[in-house]
Design a protein around this motif. Structure first.
Motif, PDB file in Angstrom:
ATOM      1  N   THR A  43      54.284  10.907  51.111  1.00 28.96           N
ATOM      2  CA  THR A  43      53.522   9.561  50.729  1.00 28.96           C
ATOM      3  C   THR A  43      52.252   9.498  51.599  1.00 28.96           C
ATOM      4  OG1 THR A  43      55.947   8.304  50.604  1.00 28.96           O
ATOM      5  CG2 THR A  43      53.941   6.977  51.154  1.00 28.96           C
ATOM      6  N   ASN A  47      48.856   8.291  49.969  1.00 28.49           N
ATOM      7  CA  ASN A  47      47.894   6.962  50.370  1.00 28.49           C
ATOM      8  C   ASN A  47      46.521   7.562  50.575  1.00 28.49           C
ATOM      9  OD1 ASN A  47      50.136   5.099  50.294  1.00 28.49           O
ATOM     10  ND2 ASN A  47      50.724   5.767  52.383  1.00 28.49           N
ATOM     11  N   LYS A  50      44.741   7.449  47.294  1.00 29.88           N
ATOM     12  CA  LYS A  50      44.611   5.934  46.925  1.00 29.88           C
ATOM     13  C   LYS A  50      43.499   5.368  47.792  1.00 29.88           C
ATOM     14  CE  LYS A  50      48.134   3.196  46.438  1.00 29.88           C
ATOM     15  NZ  LYS A  50      49.400   2.476  46.723  1.00 29.88           N
ATOM     16  N   PHE A  70      48.313   4.780  40.161  1.00 28.09           N
ATOM     17  CA  PHE A  70      49.030   4.846  40.826  1.00 28.09           C
ATOM     18  C   PHE A  70      50.783   4.100  40.756  1.00 28.09           C
ATOM     19  CE2 PHE A  70      45.399   6.233  43.164  1.00 28.09           C
ATOM     20  CZ  PHE A  70      45.733   7.213  43.750  1.00 28.09           C
ATOM     21  N   ASP A  72      53.931   3.287  42.504  1.00 28.88           N
ATOM     22  CA  ASP A  72      54.252   3.341  44.119  1.00 28.88           C
ATOM     23  C   ASP A  72      55.811   2.947  43.721  1.00 28.88           C
ATOM     24  OD1 ASP A  72      51.772   3.486  44.982  1.00 28.88           O
ATOM     25  OD2 ASP A  72      51.542   1.245  45.090  1.00 28.88           O
ATOM     26  N   GLN A  73      56.678   3.507  44.821  1.00 24.28           N
ATOM     27  CA  GLN A  73      58.093   3.081  44.862  1.00 24.28           C
ATOM     28  C   GLN A  73      58.318   1.718  44.998  1.00 24.28           C
ATOM     29  OE1 GLN A  73      60.679   5.362  47.416  1.00 24.28           O
ATOM     30  NE2 GLN A  73      59.329   7.144  47.749  1.00 24.28           N
ATOM     31  N   GLU A  74      57.332   1.056  45.493  1.00 28.75           N
ATOM     32  CA  GLU A  74      57.638  -0.493  45.515  1.00 28.75           C
ATOM     33  C   GLU A  74      56.352  -1.133  44.806  1.00 28.75           C
ATOM     34  OE1 GLU A  74      58.956  -1.857  49.010  1.00 28.75           O
ATOM     35  OE2 GLU A  74      61.043  -0.762  49.189  1.00 28.75           O
ATOM     36  N   PRO A  75      55.864  -1.308  43.747  1.00 32.78           N
ATOM     37  CA  PRO A  75      54.795  -1.430  43.012  1.00 32.78           C
ATOM     38  C   PRO A  75      54.383  -3.198  43.542  1.00 32.78           C
ATOM     39  CG  PRO A  75      56.275  -0.974  41.214  1.00 32.78           C
ATOM     40  CD  PRO A  75      57.225  -1.214  42.527  1.00 32.78           C
ATOM     41  N   LYS A 156      59.616  -1.880  38.750  1.00 32.55           N
ATOM     42  CA  LYS A 156      59.120  -0.442  38.614  1.00 32.55           C
ATOM     43  C   LYS A 156      58.954  -0.112  37.284  1.00 32.55           C
ATOM     44  CE  LYS A 156      58.735   3.554  40.668  1.00 32.55           C
ATOM     45  NZ  LYS A 156      59.882   4.257  41.712  1.00 32.55           N
ATOM     46  N   ASP A 174      55.092   7.983  41.824  1.00 34.84           N
ATOM     47  CA  ASP A 174      56.112   8.396  43.005  1.00 34.84           C
ATOM     48  C   ASP A 174      57.440   7.906  42.538  1.00 34.84           C
ATOM     49  OD1 ASP A 174      57.137   8.789  45.352  1.00 34.84           O
ATOM     50  OD2 ASP A 174      55.840   7.444  46.566  1.00 34.84           O
TER      51      ASP A 174
END
Length: 636
Positions: A43, A47, A50, A70, A72-75, A156, A174
């Motif tokens: 991660t 990052n 990003k 990107f 993300d796992q938790e957008p 997600k 991710d």
């Protein structure tokens, strides 16, 4: 064309080095998987790309004017926006027209004339078809709903849909398969394979990785290793690398022991030693003290004794409003069974798990649980902990001493060490752990209770591949029952004896095989249905015509004769084509039968060969259909 270049980048947090002087590049059309153990820097690398974090050393270069997005796992979203506004972020006349059209269709608005005219004027239909496909495949509904009301899985899927529709130059995804059911994953696989996409993926899904990616970046022991091949190639080459490194470490340890004896000689000897040899000693010492391999996860806990009666499900049914999830389902579990559960999202999989454990009640039927059964439930929700809890406290709150399968006991601290939480990190706060590390800690708390019936709801989400392999080994040796809901086809194929398939409308099929075997069987059924239609068209046209002929009122013979058209004479050219078609159709039927027999015989087990046979059969059926339709056309 080079899109991204990372040169000698390093990153540390306090005294913990994540990676040192690593370099890599991403070129146009590359499809790269980034794999590593949880908490070792995956991660962080994302990052850095990003711009959320910066490396301690080195630099990252991006090609000018490229677009990168990107997942993300938790957008993160603007919580007040609607689903459709979040999905179509570009502000132009075409996207605004599509928004109006999608909302009109979703809300069954009758007056569509102006919207349809606007869509046609802007030539927006091709893009709208793409929007419809993505919405349908990822089950995104209620377009005027606000984002803040969505579940984690819905968010997600929305984020993934937005990236697909924006079609950036580079997609950095991710764990893209989390919260997707298997059909969605297979669609996403095909979609990513079909286009000229540039991808960087972090995923635990090994079939997805093997199918989509042609390069693997592995972050291991602070270094980056690059493998130009798929997942199978990576596993092969990694094993060779690990063996070579272990051999080199053993060699350096032998040298180190000899050099250490020399350095420890009397002061007189040390006074005359060569400086070059001293410097070489310290280099060898550093290499010799390397670990052959980082400590892996050790799963070994005691299982409570299981009696003769395990679990019996007797004609249970469950509905919510008008939606039937389970319809009169019956099953009796046997010892050491490992059963997989699969089906589309929302078909009742988690509901069945909850009913089994008494967390929900069924509308009809009953569950009988044996007296000795202890459930261990690993849910999708993950670890529920209070803010400010330390890792060691989470485990010691359950028990200070934990019995193991071999009869010994371990302290909470030593058990954590076995699960790859060394003493140095056990006093850290749980909130500082990565998503995968929290999942690993959660798995430990489930197994600590010594269950003999494990219920695992999406256990592979966010776990690294090394932990997954350890979990697979543990489950293979586990003597109790296991019930697994998972979208990870590789994990399911390796673990289960048979499948409960939720087919919708409350129907649950018990299929005696792995998921891949079920998919092959299902595809064969589709091909047989197509074949039956093809046979009807080719050999039973008269019968079809009679069945299809509408019922008419009786008419006089004279009128009928007048109505009948004069039969046309067939030209030599047409007659010759009909003759050729009949020969070709017969040959195709023979070829089809051979391929069907090869697929159903069971003599071929190689996945690649089976796929090749399936593709060839599909091509033969398609060609046969074309020839049959042409034959019918000429006959008319």
């Amino acid at each position: 064309m080079n899109y991204i270049s990372a040169e000698n980048i390093s990153k540390s947090y306090g005294d913990k080095d994540l990676f040192k002087n690593i370099s890599f590049g991403l070129n146009r059309g590359d499809k790269v998987a980034l794999v590593a153990k949880n908490g070792t820097g995956k991660t962080t690398i994302l990052n850095i790309l990003k711009g959320v974090e910066i490396p301690d050393e080195g630099k990252i270069s991006f090609r000018k004017e490229i677009s990168i997005e990107f997942l993300d796992q938790e957008p993160a979203f603007n919580e007040e926006l609607t689903v459709i506004d979040t999905l179509l972020t570009a502000k132009n006349k075409m996207t605004e027209a599509i928004k109006k059209y999608e909302l009109a269709i979703a809300n069954n608005e009758e007056d569509l004339e102006l919207v349809l005219m606007e869509m046609s004027d802007l030539n927006a239909w091709e893009y709208e078809n793409k929007v419809q496909e993505v919405l349908s495949r990822l089950q995104i509904k209620h377009l005027d709903q606000q984002v803040k009301t969505l579940s984690g899985g819905q968010r997600k899927r929305l984020a993934l849909a937005r990236i697909i529709l924006n079609k950036p130059d580079i997609m950095v995804l991710d764990e893209p398969t989390n919260h997707l059911d298997i059909e969605m994953i297979e669609w996403l696989e095909n979609y990513l394979l079909s286009g000229d996409f540039t991808l960087l993926l972090v995923t635990h899904d090994r079939y997805f990785l093997d199918t989509v990616c042609s390069t693997v970046f592995e972050l291991d022991n602070k270094q980056l290793y690059i493998y130009k091949g798929n997942f199978e190639y990576y596993l092969e080459k990694k094993s060779e690398r690990v063996a070579a490194e272990a051999s080199e470490i053993d060699k350096n340890r032998n040298i180190y022991r000899r050099e250490l004896e020399w350095v420890r000689k009397s002061p007189r000897a040390r006074g005359v030693k060569q400086k070059a040899r001293t410097d070489a000693f310290y280099e060898v010492e550093e290499k010799a003290k390397q670990k052959k391999q980082d400590a892996g996860v050790e799963l070994s806990v005691k299982m409570n004794r299981m009696g003769s009666k395990i679990l019996e499900i007797i004609k249970i049914s469950k509905s919510y409003d008008d939606k039937k999830l389970i319809n009169s389902f019956t099953y009796t579990f046997k010892k050491a069974e490992k059963i997989g559960i699969t089906g589309a999202n929302g078909t009742g999989k988690t509901t069945l798990l909850n009913i089994i454990q008494g967390l929900e009640s069924s509308d009809t039927g009953k569950i009988q649980v044996g007296d000795t059964i202890i459930f261990g439930y690993y849910s999708q929700r993950g670890l529920n902990f209070k803010e400010g809890k330390r890792i060691l406290e989470v485990v010691s709150d359950i028990a200070d001493f934990i019995p193991l399968a071999d009869g010994t006991t371990l302290t909470a601290s030593k058990l954590l060490t076995r699960f790859n939480f060394p003493p140095a990190v056990q006093y850290q706060y749980v909130s500082t752990l990565s998503g995968g590390e929290k999942r690993r800690l959660y798995l430990l708390t489930v197994l600590m209770k010594n269950p003999n019936f494990l219920i695992l709801d999406e256990p592979t989400n966010d776990l690294d591949i090394v932990t997954l392999q350890t979990l697979e080994d543990f489950l293979n040796d586990f003597a109790g029952c296991v019930l697994i809901v998972s979208h990870d086809r590789y994990f399911m194929d390796k673990m289960i004896d048979h499948l409960f398939i939720f087919e919708g409308e409350g129907e649950i099929r018990d299929y005696p095989g792995t998921y891949s075997e079920y998919r092959e069987w299902k595809e064969l059924q589709k091909q047989k249905e197509k074949l039956a239609i093809s046979k009807q068209l080719a050999g039973g046209s008269e019968q079809i015509t009679e069945k299809a002929k509408p019922v008419e009122e009786p008419v006089k013979t004279e009128s009928k004769k007048q109505a009948e058209p004069e039969k046309k004479k067939v030209s030599f050219k047409v007659a010759r084509e009909i003759e050729e078609l009949e020969k070709e159709i017969a040959e195709l039927e023979l070829k089809r039968t051979e391929l069907e027999n090869a697929l159903s015989s069971g003599t071929t087990t190689d996945h690649v060969e089976l796929q090749k046979l399936g593709e060839e059969l599909a091509a033969v059926i398609k060609l046969n259909d074309q020839k049959s339709f042409r034959w019918l056309e000429l006959q008319g």
